[in-house]
Design an enzyme around this catalytic site. Structure first.
Site, short mmCIF file in Angstrom:
data_model
loop_
_atom_site.label_atom_id
_atom_site.label_comp_id
_atom_site.label_asym_id
_atom_site.label_seq_id
_atom_site.Cartn_x
_atom_site.Cartn_y
_atom_site.Cartn_z
N ASP A 30 42.38 21.87 4.69
CA ASP A 30 41.73 20.71 4.34
C ASP A 30 42.94 19.53 3.91
O ASP A 30 43.98 20.14 3.24
CB ASP A 30 40.76 20.74 3.29
CG ASP A 30 39.63 19.47 3.36
OD1 ASP A 30 38.74 19.56 4.11
OD2 ASP A 30 40.06 18.69 2.86
N ARG A 154 21.19 24.99 8.35
CA ARG A 154 20.24 24.40 7.54
C ARG A 154 20.79 24.31 6.12
O ARG A 154 20.94 25.45 5.74
CB ARG A 154 19.13 25.00 7.69
CG ARG A 154 18.27 24.59 8.95
CD ARG A 154 16.83 25.56 9.16
NE ARG A 154 16.99 26.95 8.82
CZ ARG A 154 16.01 27.62 8.35
NH1 ARG A 154 14.93 27.18 8.16
NH2 ARG A 154 16.38 28.86 8.35
N ASN A 211 18.36 18.44 17.34
CA ASN A 211 18.05 17.72 16.16
C ASN A 211 17.26 16.56 16.33
O ASN A 211 16.33 16.39 15.58
CB ASN A 211 19.43 17.42 15.54
CG ASN A 211 20.26 18.47 14.77
OD1 ASN A 211 19.53 19.50 14.85
ND2 ASN A 211 21.38 18.31 14.47
N PHE A 252 8.45 22.16 10.90
CA PHE A 252 8.73 20.99 11.00
C PHE A 252 7.30 19.79 11.14
O PHE A 252 7.51 18.89 11.61
CB PHE A 252 9.72 20.48 12.08
CG PHE A 252 11.13 20.86 11.69
CD1 PHE A 252 12.02 19.94 10.92
CD2 PHE A 252 11.54 22.17 12.13
CE1 PHE A 252 13.15 20.51 10.59
CE2 PHE A 252 12.84 22.57 11.62
CZ PHE A 252 13.71 21.82 10.88
N LEU A 253 6.38 20.47 10.84
CA LEU A 253 5.03 19.91 10.86
C LEU A 253 4.78 19.68 9.32
O LEU A 253 3.47 19.90 9.24
CB LEU A 253 3.89 20.60 11.67
CG LEU A 253 4.21 20.54 13.33
CD1 LEU A 253 2.99 21.41 14.05
CD2 LEU A 253 4.14 19.17 13.66
N HIS A 254 5.56 19.09 8.67
CA HIS A 254 5.19 18.87 7.11
C HIS A 254 5.50 17.52 6.83
O HIS A 254 6.43 16.86 6.85
CB HIS A 254 6.14 19.64 6.37
CG HIS A 254 6.11 21.13 6.57
ND1 HIS A 254 4.95 21.99 6.24
CD2 HIS A 254 6.76 22.09 7.28
CE1 HIS A 254 5.09 23.16 6.67
NE2 HIS A 254 6.44 23.19 7.27
N ALA A 255 4.42 16.64 6.54
CA ALA A 255 4.47 15.16 6.17
C ALA A 255 5.08 14.94 4.98
O ALA A 255 5.01 15.70 4.20
CB ALA A 255 2.81 14.65 6.26
N CYS A 263 22.42 15.34 9.01
CA CYS A 263 22.34 15.71 10.66
C CYS A 263 21.42 14.76 11.34
O CYS A 263 21.76 13.97 12.11
CB CYS A 263 21.88 17.14 10.86
SG CYS A 263 23.18 18.31 10.46
N ARG A 331 23.09 12.63 1.53
CA ARG A 331 23.16 11.55 2.57
C ARG A 331 22.04 11.36 3.28
O ARG A 331 21.08 12.11 3.70
CB ARG A 331 24.11 12.24 3.63
CG ARG A 331 25.52 12.34 3.57
CD ARG A 331 26.48 13.25 4.36
NE ARG A 331 26.31 14.66 3.95
CZ ARG A 331 26.91 15.55 4.61
NH1 ARG A 331 27.97 15.13 5.55
NH2 ARG A 331 26.71 16.63 4.40
#
Length: 434
Positions: A30, A154, A211, A252-255, A263, A331
């Site tokens: 880095d 993730r 994504n 990913f069906l969570h309101a 990402c 972010r």
């Protein structure tokens, strides 16, 4: 086998530590001396569960080292991974690839023998071809194969995602490059992890497509939640009924208040811009981007409405400000939109998050950070649950209400039981539930 990882950010550090755990010798490079020095002393620049122990174990065993000297790190390497930042470019929404291209040239110039140069950063389709051109111009005398190996980590569960992935995607042009990367991923092959071998372009597009699809899925269920509120339905029941269909799936069906993180916002925007330039617009993704930004702002309006339409002089407690639990990443977090809007409306905001390091740096100075969830609720007219850290699920509602001055509880992650909260005397509201 010697692997060099260019970039000690989230992807580079996690990937480098995991490759080392596979038994590979890894050097992480880095340009920031302070970051490298901290890593040498065992201090992590990010919060990721288990990462500090994984790094310490592999440093102790001699398989993982850190340096700012790219030339020495690349010398003798069999594979070099580019894991540098690709932030959204100001003005047009495209990914800024300047770091990728600069690193590719530096690696080519430092190479002492044949190697495979692998793009680990998320990059738009066509980037690999540009990297090939840069490498060939810099070192026409050397066999440097270019490949794409996108990451699917993730935040909050990155180590498990690397060690037990759904798949490994390898994009390359010749068997030599494929063989080198398959050798590196042999521990995963032995546990029958699917290896998707494809072209460089397909590998690059797989990451963006995956994504973007998940972002669209989140946007869809958020809009279904709005419809549920109007129709008197329950979004939890709707999501469960949908998710049990094997063609759709539950994930990913969570309101909630909208997606954020490193990402989804960046990748959806970059895919939309690339598709427009290639004359094949992905309008569904474009609409997801617009809807997600609007949703974040709408969440602040929900809180103000729950306060009777006027937040001036009201104390609002925010529980959780990071974009998701088990990370300190801020972010594109919904809190970056919601909290400033509450402050503009005249509210006083006091917040608690288990990992507030970066939040303190990017949220307005007017936000008061406290050390506990109950402390944040002290004297508050409203409590807003914004990030679903597990510790919030265990909050005693009686203690929470006792600490507050008011009774408004806005659960933007649908964590609490509506019946119980109302029985405890809260003026309770959530997402897509009556």
């Amino acid at each position: 086998m010697k692997v060099t990882m260019i970039g000690a950010g989230y992807v580079g550090l996690v990937s480098g530590a995991c490759f080392a755990a596979f038994g590979t010798d890894v050097v992480v490079v880095d340009v920031e001396p302070a970051k490298i020095e901290a890593l040498k002393q065992g201090r992590m620049p990010i919060y990721e569960p288990g990462l500090d122990n994984l790094v310490a174990e592999n440093v102790s065993d001699g398989r993982l080292t850190f340096t700012t000297d790219l030339k020495s790190a690349v010398a003798g390497a069999d594979a070099v991974f580019l894991a540098v930042g690709t932030p959204t470019r100001r003005g047009d929404g495209h990914a800024d690839l300047s770091y990728v291209y600069a690193a590719a040239r530096q690696v080519a110039e430092a190479a002492t023998g044949p190697l495979v140069l692998v793009t680990k950063s998320t990059v738009p389709v066509g980037t690999g071809r540009e990297v090939q051109a840069i490498v060939r111009e810099a070192r026409p005398d050397l066999a440097i194969d270019v490949a794409s190996n996108p990451e699917f980590l993730r935040e909050g569960s990155a180590i498990g995602d690397f060690m037990r992935p759904d798949r490994v995607v390898i994009g390359a042009e010749n068997e030599r490059a494929f063989a080198q990367l398959k050798r590196l991923y042999r521990p995963l092959y032995l546990i029958e992890t699917p290896i998707v071998a494809t072209s460089i372009e397909s590998a690059e597009l797989i990451k963006y497509a995956a994504n973007s699809f998940l972002a669209v899925k989140i946007t869809f269920i958020n809009q279904m939640a709005d419809l549920c509120e109007k129709a008197g339905a329950d979004v939890h029941d709707v999501a469960r009924g949908m998710g049990l269909d094997g063609r759709i799936g539950r994930k990913f069906l969570h309101a909630g208040p909208g997606y954020g993180g490193s990402c989804f916002p960046k990748d959806t925007l970059a895919l939309a811009r690339t598709a427009q330039e290639l004359g094949a617009p992905v309008t569904i993704v474009e609409q997801a981007v617009v809807a997600n930004e609007a949703r974040k702002a709408a969440m602040a309006d929900r809180v103000i409405s729950a306060l009777g339409g006027d937040a001036k002089g009201k104390v609002v407690a925010i529980l959780g400000v990071t974009f998701k639990p088990e990370t300190d990443d801020m972010r594109d977090a919904p809190s970056l939109v919601i909290i400033p809007k509450l402050l503009e409306a005249g509210a006083k905001v006091q917040a608690y998050d288990p990992q507030p390091h970066y939040a303190r740096q990017v949220l307005p100075d007017a936000v008061s950070f406290v050390e506990t969830a109950i402390g944040a609720a002290h004297g508050a007219d409203a409590v807003v649950l914004l990030t679903e850290w597990n510790e919030f699920r265990a909050i005693d509602p009686k203690k929470l209400k006792l600490a507050m001055a008011g009774t408004v509880l806005c659960d933007l992650r649908n964590v609490f039981d509506p019946v119980l909260m109302r029985e405890c005397g809260f003026q309770y509201s959530s997402i897509g539930r009556m």
